[in-house]
Design a protein around this motif. Structure first.
Motif: not given
Length: 65
Positions: A29-30, A33, A35, A59
Motif C-alpha cells: 500500500r505504501r 503511494e 513510499w 520518500r
C-alpha cells in the motif's frame, strides 16, 4: 531531502514464536503511494519476542530528486 513515516504492526504471540500479519499489505500500500520501505524497529518486546514493530517508510520531499 527525505521524509519518513512509521506504521505500527502487531505480532500475534504464540507459545514461543510471534507471527506478524499485515506487514506485506502495508508495504504494498505504501509503495503504491510513493513510499519506499526502509526497515523496521521493534517497539514492544516480552521475553525476547517482538510484540509490536514499526515499519519505516521514506520518500523524497517535493522539489527533491
Amino acid at each position: 531531502m527525505l521524509e519518513y513515516e512509521f506504521e505500527a504492526i502487531a505480532a500475534d504471540r504464540g507459545f514461543f514464536v510471534g507471527k506478524t500479519t499485515g506487514h506485506r499489505e502495508a508495504i504494498l500500500r505504501r509503495a503504491a503511494e510513493g513510499w519506499r520501505y526502509a526497515g523496521w524497529i521493534p517497539t514492544q518486546q516480552m521475553n525476547g519476542s517482538v510484540l509490536e514493530l514499526d515499519l519505516i517508510f521514506e520518500r523524497e520531499t517535493e522539489g527533491q530528486a
